[in-house]
Design an enzyme around this catalytic site. Structure first.
Site, PDB file in Angstrom:
ATOM      1  N   PRO A   1      84.576  58.441  44.839  1.00 48.11           N
ATOM      2  CA  PRO A   1      84.442  58.529  43.341  1.00 48.11           C
ATOM      3  C   PRO A   1      84.379  60.259  43.188  1.00 48.11           C
ATOM      4  O   PRO A   1      83.725  60.990  43.694  1.00 48.11           O
ATOM      5  CB  PRO A   1      83.159  57.982  42.975  1.00 48.11           C
ATOM      6  N   GLU A   2      85.445  60.576  42.202  1.00 47.94           N
ATOM      7  CA  GLU A   2      85.450  62.234  41.909  1.00 47.94           C
ATOM      8  C   GLU A   2      85.336  62.071  40.362  1.00 47.94           C
ATOM      9  O   GLU A   2      85.259  60.905  39.628  1.00 47.94           O
ATOM     10  CB  GLU A   2      86.225  63.032  42.410  1.00 47.94           C
TER      11      GLU A   2
ATOM     12  N   LYS B   1      80.268  63.940  37.736  1.00 51.59           N
ATOM     13  CA  LYS B   1      80.357  62.733  38.574  1.00 51.59           C
ATOM     14  C   LYS B   1      79.183  61.924  38.110  1.00 51.59           C
ATOM     15  O   LYS B   1      78.880  60.859  38.843  1.00 51.59           O
ATOM     16  CB  LYS B   1      80.282  62.964  39.848  1.00 51.59           C
TER      17      LYS B   1
ATOM     18  N   ARG C   1      80.760  67.279  55.011  1.00 46.84           N
ATOM     19  CA  ARG C   1      81.792  66.648  54.332  1.00 46.84           C
ATOM     20  C   ARG C   1      83.209  66.989  55.223  1.00 46.84           C
ATOM     21  O   ARG C   1      83.286  68.064  55.798  1.00 46.84           O
ATOM     22  CB  ARG C   1      81.875  66.891  52.900  1.00 46.84           C
TER      23      ARG C   1
END
Ligand SMILES: [Zn+2]
Length: 269
Positions: free
Chosen positions: A2-3, A51, A256
């Site tokens: 999800p962005e 977000k 990340r």
């Protein structure tokens, strides 16, 4: 993953399903809010902030203030809307929030954050966010100013920091660095044109917000929608060079996956 575009669509769909409807049952399946009950109150609107998702609920009788159901999808979270009688497409034990109206059930699965608080708590919850790429408050000049405020920070990390601008996740930060031809660990001060970078961020999210397939190449019919992200086995889509995959973070951001093409994005020493 999800962005900002994914969350924008979730807000749009939840808003279409819930806005104007009374909640006939709410079930928050996290310990802190297990006894919170917003039944009888009407959903006013559902909006995204970067977000983050905010479901705004009107005050109940004798309450002076409305409520906000704040969720963040993190890595695996999602919201589904089901017609009554429709089978859930995720296991029930993964549900964290169930909101029911006369017409539907909205179910939030595996939400990374789920909180319920009086509306005035929104400032504390999301007020720290930078300009929202898909929000009504978008301000490109402010986003540039915030990015530039820590000139030594690697641009690939600065783009992910939601205090600079809100909505960019891991896929976009990798693709944006590719599109401007800079190595993701290049200090912000050495990025040739921050204004262009910010404008490009806005354009990419706007172009993708209404479709489920995220495309950064501008070629909607192609088999490969991305230039470098997750392409360490296939190579850079432009030049074929082996894409480098590293885990990168700093004190403020968790590690990340970072992808870049060493040919198209040379490191500047
Ligand atoms: Zn390349």
């Amino acid at each position: 993953m999800p962005e900002g575009d994914t969350v924008w669509r979730a807000a749009r769909d939840l808003n279409a399903a819930l806005a104007g409807s009374e909640l006939i049952r709410t079930d928050f399946r996290v310990p802190r809010f297990a006894t919170t009950d917003l039944r009888g109150r009407t959903v006013e609107e559902v909006v995204s902030r970067g977000k983050h998702l905010l479901i705004r609920v009107a005050p109940g009788e004798s309450e002076s203030e409305g409520w906000t159901i704040h969720s963040h999808l993190k890595m695996e979270g999602l919201w589904h809307v089901y017609a009554w009688g429709e089978r859930w497409r995720r296991p029930a034990f993964k549900a964290r929030a169930v909101l029911e109206t006369a017409a539907c059930q909205a179910v939030g699965f595996e939400l990374g954050i789920l909180r319920v608080f009086p509306r005035s708590g929104e400032e504390e919850a999301v007020g720290y966010l930078g300009p929202d790429l898909l929000g009504p408050d978008w301000d490109s000049g402010e986003a540039v100013r915030r990015l530039a405020s820590v000139p030594e920070r690697p641009v690939g990390l600065a783009l992910l920091d939601q205090r600079n601008l809100a909505g960019i996740g891991n896929v976009y930060r990798c693709e944006l660095c590719f599109l401007i031809g800079v190595h993701p660990l290049t200090p912000v001060a050495q990025v040739p044109d921050l204004v262009r970078l910010v404008d490009l961020s806005k354009r990419l999210l706007e172009a993708n917000k209404a479709r489920s397939r995220r495309i950064t190449t501008g070629m909607s019919s192609g088999r490969d929608p991305l230039w470098v992200y997750n392409r360490e086995k296939r190579g850079c889509l432009r030049c074929g060079t082996r894409v480098v995959h590293e885990l990168v973070g700093d004190n403020e951001l968790e590690l990340r996956d970072l992808y870049f093409c060493p040919h198209c994005q040379p490191r500047v020493e």
